[in-house]
Design a protein around this motif. Structure first.
Motif, PDB file in Angstrom:
ATOM      1  N   PHE A   4       0.838  -1.255   0.016  1.00 11.01           N
ATOM      2  CA  PHE A   4      -0.022   0.113   0.038  1.00 11.01           C
ATOM      3  C   PHE A   4       0.765   1.337   0.224  1.00 11.01           C
ATOM      4  N   ASP A   5       0.600   2.208  -0.971  1.00  8.90           N
ATOM      5  CA  ASP A   5       1.254   3.448  -0.881  1.00  8.90           C
ATOM      6  C   ASP A   5       0.487   4.655  -0.825  1.00  8.90           C
ATOM      7  N   ALA A  11      -2.993  10.782  -3.931  1.00  8.30           N
ATOM      8  CA  ALA A  11      -2.911  11.291  -5.538  1.00  8.30           C
ATOM      9  C   ALA A  11      -4.237  10.897  -6.368  1.00  8.30           C
ATOM     10  N   GLU A  12      -4.437   9.864  -6.426  1.00  9.79           N
ATOM     11  CA  GLU A  12      -5.516   9.148  -7.240  1.00  9.79           C
ATOM     12  C   GLU A  12      -7.048   9.326  -6.636  1.00  9.79           C
ATOM     13  N   LEU A  16      -9.265  18.311  -4.652  1.00 12.27           N
ATOM     14  CA  LEU A  16      -9.461  19.323  -4.202  1.00 12.27           C
ATOM     15  C   LEU A  16     -10.773  19.898  -4.538  1.00 12.27           C
ATOM     16  N   THR A  17     -11.258  21.311  -4.177  1.00 16.67           N
ATOM     17  CA  THR A  17     -12.495  21.647  -4.590  1.00 16.67           C
ATOM     18  C   THR A  17     -12.376  22.007  -6.074  1.00 16.67           C
ATOM     19  N   SER A  18     -11.525  22.468  -6.649  1.00 11.12           N
ATOM     20  CA  SER A  18     -11.480  22.614  -8.095  1.00 11.12           C
ATOM     21  C   SER A  18     -11.444  21.380  -8.936  1.00 11.12           C
ATOM     22  N   GLU A  19     -10.736  20.303  -8.479  1.00 15.02           N
ATOM     23  CA  GLU A  19     -10.999  19.015  -9.227  1.00 15.02           C
ATOM     24  C   GLU A  19     -12.547  18.344  -9.019  1.00 15.02           C
ATOM     25  N   ALA A  20     -13.008  18.645  -7.765  1.00 20.88           N
ATOM     26  CA  ALA A  20     -14.229  18.117  -7.608  1.00 20.88           C
ATOM     27  C   ALA A  20     -15.585  18.717  -8.523  1.00 20.88           C
ATOM     28  N   MET A  21     -15.213  19.917  -8.723  1.00 19.65           N
ATOM     29  CA  MET A  21     -15.906  21.005  -9.529  1.00 19.65           C
ATOM     30  C   MET A  21     -15.913  20.555 -11.130  1.00 19.65           C
ATOM     31  N   GLU A  22     -14.527  20.041 -11.474  1.00 23.13           N
ATOM     32  CA  GLU A  22     -14.306  19.643 -12.886  1.00 23.13           C
ATOM     33  C   GLU A  22     -14.897  18.234 -13.099  1.00 23.13           C
ATOM     34  N   LEU A  53     -13.398  12.652  -1.341  1.00 25.32           N
ATOM     35  CA  LEU A  53     -13.200  11.375  -1.936  1.00 25.32           C
ATOM     36  C   LEU A  53     -13.792  11.401  -3.391  1.00 25.32           C
ATOM     37  N   ARG A  54     -12.791  10.917  -4.287  1.00 24.70           N
ATOM     38  CA  ARG A  54     -13.295  10.893  -5.507  1.00 24.70           C
ATOM     39  C   ARG A  54     -14.426  10.037  -5.770  1.00 24.70           C
ATOM     40  N   GLU A  55     -14.681   8.863  -5.259  1.00 26.33           N
ATOM     41  CA  GLU A  55     -15.930   7.965  -5.324  1.00 26.33           C
ATOM     42  C   GLU A  55     -17.133   8.725  -4.898  1.00 26.33           C
ATOM     43  N   GLU A  56     -17.098   9.542  -3.948  1.00 30.18           N
ATOM     44  CA  GLU A  56     -18.178  10.222  -3.498  1.00 30.18           C
ATOM     45  C   GLU A  56     -18.574  11.465  -4.680  1.00 30.18           C
ATOM     46  N   ILE A  57     -17.555  11.939  -4.993  1.00 33.27           N
ATOM     47  CA  ILE A  57     -17.865  13.026  -6.008  1.00 33.27           C
ATOM     48  C   ILE A  57     -18.284  12.524  -7.566  1.00 33.27           C
TER      49      ILE A  57
END
Length: 69
Positions: A4-5, A11-12, A16-22, A53-57
């Protein structure tokens, strides 16, 4: 199996909010509204910075798309 890294995981999978918006296709005010109403919950909020979390967005994005139809 690779060890586990945590840096790679963050990173994956942490946005951030800006990434969640996109990813979700919504504006900053809409993200703020979703947070205020509890429809999305940041995993951490410090001042003006929120982390998600990416999966939630991605799940919220899919929900919003289905509601538009």
């Amino acid at each position: 199996m690779e060890p586990f890294d945590p840096k790679k995981y963050i990173a994956e999978n942490v946005l951030l909010t800006s990434e969640a918006m996109e990813i979700s296709g919504v504006t900053r005010p809409r993200i703020a509204s979703l947070i205020k109403t509890g429809k999305i919950v940041p995993i951490k909020k410090t001042g003006a910075t929120s982390l998600f979390l990416r999966e939630e967005i991605e799940a919220k994005r899919d929900e919003l798309i289905s509601l538009r139809k």
